[in-house]
Design a protein around this motif. Sequence first.
Motif, mmCIF file in Angstrom:
data_model
loop_
_atom_site.group_PDB
_atom_site.id
_atom_site.type_symbol
_atom_site.label_atom_id
_atom_site.label_comp_id
_atom_site.label_asym_id
_atom_site.label_seq_id
_atom_site.Cartn_x
_atom_site.Cartn_y
_atom_site.Cartn_z
ATOM 1 N N TYR A 190 6.954 73.164 16.296
ATOM 2 C CA TYR A 190 7.413 74.401 16.918
ATOM 3 C C TYR A 190 6.624 75.601 16.398
ATOM 4 O O TYR A 190 6.254 76.502 17.158
ATOM 5 N N GLU A 191 6.366 75.615 15.109
ATOM 6 C CA GLU A 191 5.616 76.737 14.535
ATOM 7 C C GLU A 191 4.232 76.852 15.169
ATOM 8 O O GLU A 191 3.783 77.949 15.518
ATOM 9 N N THR A 192 3.541 75.710 15.334
ATOM 10 C CA THR A 192 2.193 75.749 15.906
ATOM 11 C C THR A 192 2.213 76.097 17.386
ATOM 12 O O THR A 192 1.170 76.458 17.948
ATOM 13 N N MET A 193 3.380 75.990 18.013
ATOM 14 C CA MET A 193 3.495 76.344 19.426
ATOM 15 C C MET A 193 4.006 77.767 19.627
ATOM 16 O O MET A 193 4.191 78.193 20.767
ATOM 17 N N GLY A 194 4.250 78.489 18.542
ATOM 18 C CA GLY A 194 4.574 79.900 18.679
ATOM 19 C C GLY A 194 5.954 80.328 18.257
ATOM 20 O O GLY A 194 6.291 81.511 18.354
ATOM 21 N N PHE A 243 17.187 84.844 22.234
ATOM 22 C CA PHE A 243 17.043 83.417 22.502
ATOM 23 C C PHE A 243 16.261 82.728 21.388
ATOM 24 O O PHE A 243 16.666 81.677 20.879
ATOM 25 N N LYS A 244 15.136 83.306 20.996
ATOM 26 C CA LYS A 244 14.299 82.662 19.988
ATOM 27 C C LYS A 244 15.034 82.555 18.657
ATOM 28 O O LYS A 244 14.916 81.550 17.945
ATOM 29 N N ASP A 245 15.799 83.572 18.321
ATOM 30 C CA ASP A 245 16.573 83.515 17.088
ATOM 31 C C ASP A 245 17.680 82.462 17.205
ATOM 32 O O ASP A 245 17.910 81.689 16.263
ATOM 33 N N ALA A 246 18.357 82.432 18.359
ATOM 34 C CA ALA A 246 19.431 81.455 18.558
ATOM 35 C C ALA A 246 18.889 80.035 18.493
ATOM 36 O O ALA A 246 19.503 79.145 17.892
ATOM 37 N N PHE A 247 17.730 79.818 19.107
ATOM 38 C CA PHE A 247 17.162 78.473 19.071
ATOM 39 C C PHE A 247 16.716 78.104 17.666
ATOM 40 O O PHE A 247 16.979 76.984 17.196
ATOM 41 N N ALA A 248 16.035 79.016 16.974
ATOM 42 C CA ALA A 248 15.551 78.720 15.626
ATOM 43 C C ALA A 248 16.713 78.357 14.705
ATOM 44 O O ALA A 248 16.626 77.424 13.896
ATOM 45 N N ASP A 255 7.543 79.814 24.871
ATOM 46 C CA ASP A 255 7.699 81.102 25.534
ATOM 47 C C ASP A 255 8.971 81.089 26.366
ATOM 48 O O ASP A 255 9.839 80.242 26.168
ATOM 49 N N MET A 256 9.075 81.986 27.303
ATOM 50 C CA MET A 256 10.265 82.064 28.149
ATOM 51 C C MET A 256 10.053 81.384 29.495
ATOM 52 O O MET A 256 10.843 81.553 30.423
ATOM 53 N N GLY A 257 9.008 80.572 29.578
ATOM 54 C CA GLY A 257 8.673 79.937 30.847
ATOM 55 C C GLY A 257 9.748 79.013 31.379
ATOM 56 O O GLY A 257 9.881 78.852 32.601
ATOM 57 N N TYR A 258 10.516 78.412 30.503
ATOM 58 C CA TYR A 258 11.578 77.511 30.949
ATOM 59 C C TYR A 258 12.597 78.260 31.791
ATOM 60 O O TYR A 258 13.040 77.774 32.842
ATOM 61 N N VAL A 269 8.835 73.070 25.681
ATOM 62 C CA VAL A 269 7.552 72.444 25.355
ATOM 63 C C VAL A 269 7.616 70.958 25.676
ATOM 64 O O VAL A 269 8.691 70.373 25.817
ATOM 65 N N GLY A 270 6.442 70.346 25.795
ATOM 66 C CA GLY A 270 6.364 68.912 26.016
ATOM 67 C C GLY A 270 6.640 68.495 27.443
ATOM 68 O O GLY A 270 6.720 69.328 28.351
ATOM 69 N N LYS A 271 6.796 67.179 27.635
ATOM 70 C CA LYS A 271 7.023 66.644 28.973
ATOM 71 C C LYS A 271 7.787 65.325 28.888
ATOM 72 O O LYS A 271 7.926 64.741 27.805
ATOM 73 N N CYS A 272 8.249 64.876 30.044
ATOM 74 C CA CYS A 272 8.819 63.542 30.189
ATOM 75 C C CYS A 272 7.730 62.597 30.695
ATOM 76 O O CYS A 272 6.777 63.027 31.361
ATOM 77 N N HIS A 273 7.891 61.309 30.418
ATOM 78 C CA HIS A 273 6.877 60.324 30.799
ATOM 79 C C HIS A 273 7.515 59.226 31.637
ATOM 80 O O HIS A 273 8.441 58.553 31.183
#
Length: 727
Positions: free
Chosen positions: A167-171, A405-410, A329-332, A272-276
């Motif tokens: 998560y850190e490396t993704m921002g 949101f970012k604080d709540a998720f962290a 980011d907030m893209g979701y 982040v990430g994806k389903c396969h």
Amino acid sequence: MNASTPTDTAKGGTCPVIHGGMTSAGTSSTGWWPQALKLEILAQHDTKTNPMGAGFNYREALKSLDIEGLKADMRALMTDSQDWWPADWGHYGGLMIRMAWHSAGSYRIADGRGGGGTGNQRFAPLNSWPDNVSLDKARRLLWPLKKKYGNAVSWADLMILAGTIAYETMGLEPFGFGFGREDIWAPEIDTYWGSETDWLAPSGSEGTRYSGERDLENPLAAVMMGLIYVNPEGVDGNPDPLKTAHDMRVTFARMAMDDEETAALTAGGHTVGKCHGNGDASALGPEPEAAGVEAQGFGWVNPGGTGVGPDAITSGIEGAWTSNPTVFDMGYFDMLFDHEWELAKSPAGAWQWEPVSIAEEDRPLDVADPTRRHNPIMTDADMALKVDPDYRRIMEGFRADPARFKDAFARAWFKLTHRDMGPKARYFGPDVPAEELLWQDPVPQGPTDYDVAALKEWIAGSGLTTRALVSTAWDSARTFRASDMRGGANGSRIRLAPMKDWEGNEPERLGRVIGVLASLADSVGASLADTIVLAGNVAIEQAAAAAGFPIEVPFTPGRGDASAQQTDAESFEPLEPLHDGYRNWLKADFAVSPAELMLDRTQLMGLTAPEMTVLVGGMRVLGTNHGNSELGMFTEREGVLSTDFFVNLVDMGNRWEKMEDGHYAVIDRASGETRWTASELDLTFGANSILRAYGEVYAQDDNQQKFVEDFVAAWTKVMNADRFDLA
């Protein structure tokens, strides 16, 4: 035998190994008696299974860990794509997050079992769960770091750290991280994952975990055998976001999360990430535990295409949730709320939601070919966040305030990955947050400079009985769970709601004893927590002296008294004892025997079978039965720490007869008179061959002192189980 004439043992039938006897399919020596009590649960983490040896101390080893070096290597690993298992978009973040999430996410609050605190994802059944497809690859990618840093970092810490660094490396700025999870070295046989005999069995199948109107069996949290949370395709694989919202609310609550934490975790996990699911899921090879030796611990080999990258299959759903799956980011939120969604099927045949229409530039890139784009997807759980009114309100609040949101998720991620570690005192490292969180069950440091000897004298002269003092100390300490390091005597929460009102704590007696002990504690400046434990010790010392074996029960001051504000009353409710074989009490009838309940309680407390045996024998003669019951009190000397329980249990001058109320009469063979009455559990210590062997040790004439010493050692272990400051 002549060495020149070898014997074909395979054909000749002289193989020295019992055929199949060393595999799961083999018949054990006790397999003839399926109802026999199995004590293996109390020996599952015996030191003989630990290759590190009894002298290894992980917390000491951690002091030598180059934490900054490990984190730097972990960051580099994230984008060091391997040919044998290439990273999606050149970044392993999504895979590592899923590994850490599924390691931690098996935790459930009802019994504290599961979770990422022991590295149990390395072993069956978790290593082969359908929901953990391909996580064997994630752990193997971490091997170079484990090899390099060795004993200074556990697998358990390494796996959770990998998700946090991802998560850190993704921002994302993490809330923090604490080392301190110690590895186990064998599967956890104590954890009940459900009664189903088939993976992913729908709720209508025989033996599944639901009853009534979708009532999930306790202590389970996941909706199906083999899943960590809910079914991404919908309830029983049938898409219906509102029904899935119900499952999410129940499942996450049983994993100690509220609605806001549930929404934050789902949104942040799918940012982040994806389903396969690009291929035929039925073509996958067997899971790791079923694969051949040539697989070397790998499972789910995919013969389709390259079998990796764009051809990988895990959940069966195919696609990413956002346009930038390697950026937090907030893209979701934009993707979920700015599009209309319709049901579709993945190449693997799984239900998923895809946008009705979407701009080409908003479609995520292929994981390996930057010239191709694909539709984003949503699972039924994602759609639940949009259609359930309560979840939607939370999500809209997050979208309007990205920082919130970012604080709540962290914070939710930190809770998810640390919930089963216990109090903050068990955390290690420079990234442990200074903030004290309610779910960590904080306890202030207690005083240590008071006059312990004077307090003992006052307790001895208080007029409180041995029965009252020992029972109160026991009830205060017995809530400890080694599964998630919660409960115990430290904090004296037994005086607070909800514990003070639990039936198992005998509120009337408890209130009376606490009132006296609190006054004594105030007189010398001691904590009530210390005083409760010390009072039990004083009573045991008096009982041992009465038996002719004076002994000092070890005591270390320093326990603190937690306040009501430091106590999450709701989260403590699952710790309520509904049975306690040590005090010969059952609140109600259960589907399993009292002995099985006893083993479960004993294992959660971190005790062994011999410790259980000696404690029961001592507690019976001390008169600590719940409600002043006389069941199992095989003595004429109540309050004396004698071996009478065992002596009279194995005395063949007695016979045993079941009574109409379900209890048992212990009858003198010569006179025909009933000497005592007993519970089923009491007689188990004479009927079970292993427990009887332990009991016979203490019934011997030459082991009376050993009994007192062993009882005191086991008692002290229980009283100090939550003293992490003494480790």
